[in-house]
Design a protein around this motif. Structure first.
Motif, PDB file in Angstrom:
ATOM      1  N   ILE A  70       0.279  -1.059  -0.097  1.00 40.44           N
ATOM      2  CA  ILE A  70      -0.167   0.055  -0.113  1.00 40.44           C
ATOM      3  C   ILE A  70       1.207   1.533  -0.217  1.00 40.44           C
ATOM      4  CG2 ILE A  70      -1.750   1.825   1.916  1.00 40.44           C
ATOM      5  CD1 ILE A  70      -2.675  -1.636   2.247  1.00 40.44           C
ATOM      6  N   LEU A  71       0.866   1.938  -0.920  1.00 45.30           N
ATOM      7  CA  LEU A  71       2.038   2.915  -0.877  1.00 45.30           C
ATOM      8  C   LEU A  71       1.193   4.494  -0.905  1.00 45.30           C
ATOM      9  CD1 LEU A  71       2.954   2.045  -5.393  1.00 45.30           C
ATOM     10  CD2 LEU A  71       4.033   1.589  -2.679  1.00 45.30           C
ATOM     11  N   ALA A  72       1.933   5.114  -0.433  1.00 46.49           N
ATOM     12  CA  ALA A  72       2.036   6.787   0.357  1.00 46.49           C
ATOM     13  C   ALA A  72       1.921   7.127  -0.709  1.00 46.49           C
ATOM     14  CB  ALA A  72       1.570   6.464   2.117  1.00 46.49           C
ATOM     15  N   SER A  73       1.949   8.069  -0.931  1.00 45.46           N
ATOM     16  CA  SER A  73       2.704   9.726  -2.083  1.00 45.46           C
ATOM     17  C   SER A  73       3.779  10.079  -1.232  1.00 45.46           C
ATOM     18  CB  SER A  73       1.171  10.896  -1.717  1.00 45.46           C
ATOM     19  OG  SER A  73       1.044  11.628  -0.861  1.00 45.46           O
ATOM     20  N   PRO A  74       4.184  11.014  -1.666  1.00 44.85           N
ATOM     21  CA  PRO A  74       5.760  11.722  -1.634  1.00 44.85           C
ATOM     22  C   PRO A  74       5.082  12.670  -0.499  1.00 44.85           C
ATOM     23  CG  PRO A  74       5.654  11.000  -3.928  1.00 44.85           C
ATOM     24  CD  PRO A  74       4.385  10.894  -3.709  1.00 44.85           C
ATOM     25  N   GLY A  75       5.783  12.500   0.998  1.00 40.78           N
ATOM     26  CA  GLY A  75       5.426  13.189   2.140  1.00 40.78           C
ATOM     27  C   GLY A  75       5.303  14.764   1.774  1.00 40.78           C
ATOM     28  N   VAL A  76       4.465  15.236   1.227  1.00 38.91           N
ATOM     29  CA  VAL A  76       4.623  17.084   1.391  1.00 38.91           C
ATOM     30  C   VAL A  76       4.632  17.807   2.159  1.00 38.91           C
ATOM     31  CG1 VAL A  76       4.333  16.681  -1.408  1.00 38.91           C
ATOM     32  CG2 VAL A  76       2.111  17.094   0.123  1.00 38.91           C
ATOM     33  N   SER A  77       5.281  18.517   2.563  1.00 37.57           N
ATOM     34  CA  SER A  77       5.147  19.705   3.612  1.00 37.57           C
ATOM     35  C   SER A  77       4.181  20.518   2.987  1.00 37.57           C
ATOM     36  CB  SER A  77       6.586  20.626   4.227  1.00 37.57           C
ATOM     37  OG  SER A  77       6.181  21.708   4.684  1.00 37.57           O
ATOM     38  N   TYR A  78       3.631  21.364   4.068  1.00 38.41           N
ATOM     39  CA  TYR A  78       2.212  22.243   3.415  1.00 38.41           C
ATOM     40  C   TYR A  78       2.680  23.941   3.125  1.00 38.41           C
ATOM     41  CZ  TYR A  78       3.234  24.848   7.818  1.00 38.41           C
ATOM     42  OH  TYR A  78       4.111  26.038   8.873  1.00 38.41           O
ATOM     43  N   ALA A  79       5.075  23.912   3.893  1.00 39.67           N
ATOM     44  CA  ALA A  79       5.254  25.241   3.691  1.00 39.67           C
ATOM     45  C   ALA A  79       5.629  25.321   1.994  1.00 39.67           C
ATOM     46  CB  ALA A  79       6.283  24.861   4.581  1.00 39.67           C
ATOM     47  N   PRO A  80       6.074  26.162   1.316  1.00 36.57           N
ATOM     48  CA  PRO A  80       6.398  26.262   0.016  1.00 36.57           C
ATOM     49  C   PRO A  80       7.651  26.890   0.401  1.00 36.57           C
ATOM     50  CG  PRO A  80       5.471  28.742   0.215  1.00 36.57           C
ATOM     51  CD  PRO A  80       5.110  27.529   1.837  1.00 36.57           C
ATOM     52  N   ASN A  81       8.743  25.904  -0.998  1.00 37.63           N
ATOM     53  CA  ASN A  81       9.992  26.012  -0.495  1.00 37.63           C
ATOM     54  C   ASN A  81      10.746  25.950  -2.776  1.00 37.63           C
ATOM     55  OD1 ASN A  81      13.057  24.887   0.232  1.00 37.63           O
ATOM     56  ND2 ASN A  81      12.384  25.331   1.747  1.00 37.63           N
ATOM     57  N   THR A  82      12.034  27.104  -2.687  1.00 35.80           N
ATOM     58  CA  THR A  82      12.169  26.439  -3.452  1.00 35.80           C
ATOM     59  C   THR A  82      13.385  26.191  -3.794  1.00 35.80           C
ATOM     60  OG1 THR A  82      12.120  28.998  -3.482  1.00 35.80           O
ATOM     61  CG2 THR A  82      13.160  28.409  -4.994  1.00 35.80           C
ATOM     62  N   ILE A  83      12.756  25.144  -5.088  1.00 37.15           N
ATOM     63  CA  ILE A  83      13.613  23.503  -5.551  1.00 37.15           C
ATOM     64  C   ILE A  83      14.265  24.001  -6.884  1.00 37.15           C
ATOM     65  CG2 ILE A  83      14.154  20.860  -5.573  1.00 37.15           C
ATOM     66  CD1 ILE A  83      12.702  22.239  -3.105  1.00 37.15           C
ATOM     67  N   ALA A  84      15.813  24.422  -7.189  1.00 32.59           N
ATOM     68  CA  ALA A  84      16.792  23.971  -7.775  1.00 32.59           C
ATOM     69  C   ALA A  84      15.892  22.380  -8.953  1.00 32.59           C
ATOM     70  CB  ALA A  84      17.938  23.563  -7.685  1.00 32.59           C
ATOM     71  N   CYS A  85      16.267  22.228 -10.064  1.00 36.50           N
ATOM     72  CA  CYS A  85      15.457  21.567 -11.396  1.00 36.50           C
ATOM     73  C   CYS A  85      16.697  21.286 -11.924  1.00 36.50           C
ATOM     74  CB  CYS A  85      14.633  21.374 -11.557  1.00 36.50           C
ATOM     75  SG  CYS A  85      12.621  22.210 -11.036  1.00 36.50           S
ATOM     76  N   ARG A  86      16.761  19.404 -12.439  1.00 37.01           N
ATOM     77  CA  ARG A  86      17.913  18.821 -13.208  1.00 37.01           C
ATOM     78  C   ARG A  86      17.783  20.085 -14.425  1.00 37.01           C
ATOM     79  NH1 ARG A  86      16.585  12.870 -12.183  1.00 37.01           N
ATOM     80  NH2 ARG A  86      15.319  13.566 -14.114  1.00 37.01           N
ATOM     81  N   ASP A  87      16.768  20.402 -14.995  1.00 39.40           N
ATOM     82  CA  ASP A  87      16.885  21.339 -16.331  1.00 39.40           C
ATOM     83  C   ASP A  87      17.428  22.435 -16.202  1.00 39.40           C
ATOM     84  OD1 ASP A  87      14.885  22.303 -14.827  1.00 39.40           O
ATOM     85  OD2 ASP A  87      13.391  21.819 -16.216  1.00 39.40           O
ATOM     86  N   GLY A  88      18.030  22.940 -14.973  1.00 44.58           N
ATOM     87  CA  GLY A  88      18.507  24.655 -14.769  1.00 44.58           C
ATOM     88  C   GLY A  88      17.266  25.196 -14.524  1.00 44.58           C
ATOM     89  N   SER A 141      13.986  26.248 -11.766  1.00 44.02           N
ATOM     90  CA  SER A 141      13.813  26.243 -10.499  1.00 44.02           C
ATOM     91  C   SER A 141      12.057  26.888 -10.146  1.00 44.02           C
ATOM     92  CB  SER A 141      14.623  27.416  -9.186  1.00 44.02           C
ATOM     93  OG  SER A 141      14.207  28.722  -9.320  1.00 44.02           O
ATOM     94  N   GLU A 142      11.514  25.563  -9.274  1.00 41.74           N
ATOM     95  CA  GLU A 142      10.614  26.204  -8.417  1.00 41.74           C
ATOM     96  C   GLU A 142       9.818  26.544  -6.922  1.00 41.74           C
ATOM     97  OE1 GLU A 142       9.335  22.463 -10.392  1.00 41.74           O
ATOM     98  OE2 GLU A 142       8.949  21.304  -8.377  1.00 41.74           O
ATOM     99  N   THR A 143       8.614  26.798  -7.028  1.00 46.12           N
ATOM    100  CA  THR A 143       7.986  27.622  -5.616  1.00 46.12           C
ATOM    101  C   THR A 143       7.100  26.542  -5.384  1.00 46.12           C
ATOM    102  OG1 THR A 143       9.918  29.232  -5.873  1.00 46.12           O
ATOM    103  CG2 THR A 143       8.839  28.800  -4.230  1.00 46.12           C
ATOM    104  N   LEU A 144       6.387  25.732  -4.574  1.00 49.33           N
ATOM    105  CA  LEU A 144       5.472  25.373  -4.827  1.00 49.33           C
ATOM    106  C   LEU A 144       5.471  24.677  -3.192  1.00 49.33           C
ATOM    107  CD1 LEU A 144       6.182  22.774  -7.888  1.00 49.33           C
ATOM    108  CD2 LEU A 144       4.408  25.002  -7.196  1.00 49.33           C
ATOM    109  N   ASP A 145       4.516  25.362  -2.871  1.00 43.60           N
ATOM    110  CA  ASP A 145       3.829  23.932  -1.706  1.00 43.60           C
ATOM    111  C   ASP A 145       3.378  22.745  -1.838  1.00 43.60           C
ATOM    112  OD1 ASP A 145       1.273  24.074  -2.736  1.00 43.60           O
ATOM    113  OD2 ASP A 145       0.353  25.423  -1.476  1.00 43.60           O
ATOM    114  N   GLY A 146       2.893  22.221  -0.234  1.00 42.90           N
ATOM    115  CA  GLY A 146       2.511  20.270  -0.820  1.00 42.90           C
ATOM    116  C   GLY A 146       1.449  20.477  -2.241  1.00 42.90           C
TER     117      GLY A 146
END
Length: 181
Positions: free
Chosen positions: A124-142, A144-149
């Motif tokens: 039984i798989l649980a989704s990736p455990g996202v946080s409600y807080a937005p944060n900026t992430i660097a992506c492999r393609d150069g 970035s994204e700032t998303l909440d959970g």
């Protein structure tokens, strides 16, 4: 009534999961002091942000393994995954701080497909455990994204379904893992 989250999103409780076990209701996240935390809280299960249990637990306490995002020595598909019917997705992919996976939704699509191919039939798989807080992430393609959970899961779902995988056309999970602090 719904619980308000930043006035934009609403979370309706309780969440219902397939194959819900009413006796499986008290879990705890516990690191190195896990045994003591489980004993003090009378938890029925615990996780420790990895796929391997730490220490020995009292009888009746289930360890719930968690997939980590592959970097360094962390495998995407561990060969020594403990016996459990549950498997948690990566911890806080939308958080780029210690403890968070810090991975863009688009970059995690292929990893989740591999997880489905290896574990969907018997866990039984649980989704990736996202946080409600937005944060900026660097992506492999150069970029970035700032998303909440919720936005991270929405983008992940969209990016995954756009791949048109024949075996798992949607990013199947039976439990939504959402962290509120």
């Amino acid at each position: 009534p719904p619980v308000q989250i930043e006035q934009v999103h609403q979370l309706y409780l309780p969440l219902v999961m397939k194959n819900y076990r009413p006796d499986f209701h008290k879990g705890i996240a516990a690191g190195a002091g896990g045994v003591n935390a489980v004993i003090l809280t009378h938890a029925d299960s615990y996780r420790n942000w990895t796929w391997l249990p730490t220490g020995s637990m009292p009888n009746g306490v289930e360890f719930i393994p968690e997939i980590c995002y592959p970097r360094g020595t962390c495998p995407l598909v561990p060969t020594d995954l403990p016996d459990s019917i549950y498997l948690l997705g990566v911890n806080e992919p939308n958080i780029n701080e210690p403890g968070g996976a810090g991975v863009c939704a688009r970059d995690y699509v292929e990893a989740w497909h591999v997880i489905l191919q290896n574990y969907a039939a018997d866990r039984i798989l649980a989704s990736p455990g996202v946080s409600y807080a937005p944060n900026t992430i660097a992506c492999r393609d150069g970029r970035s994204e700032t998303l909440d959970g919720i936005d991270w899961l929405t983008e992940f779902w969209s990016d995954y379904t756009s791949q048109n995988y024949a075996d798992y056309p949607t990013p199947t999970f039976e439990v939504i893992n959402f962290h509120c602090y």
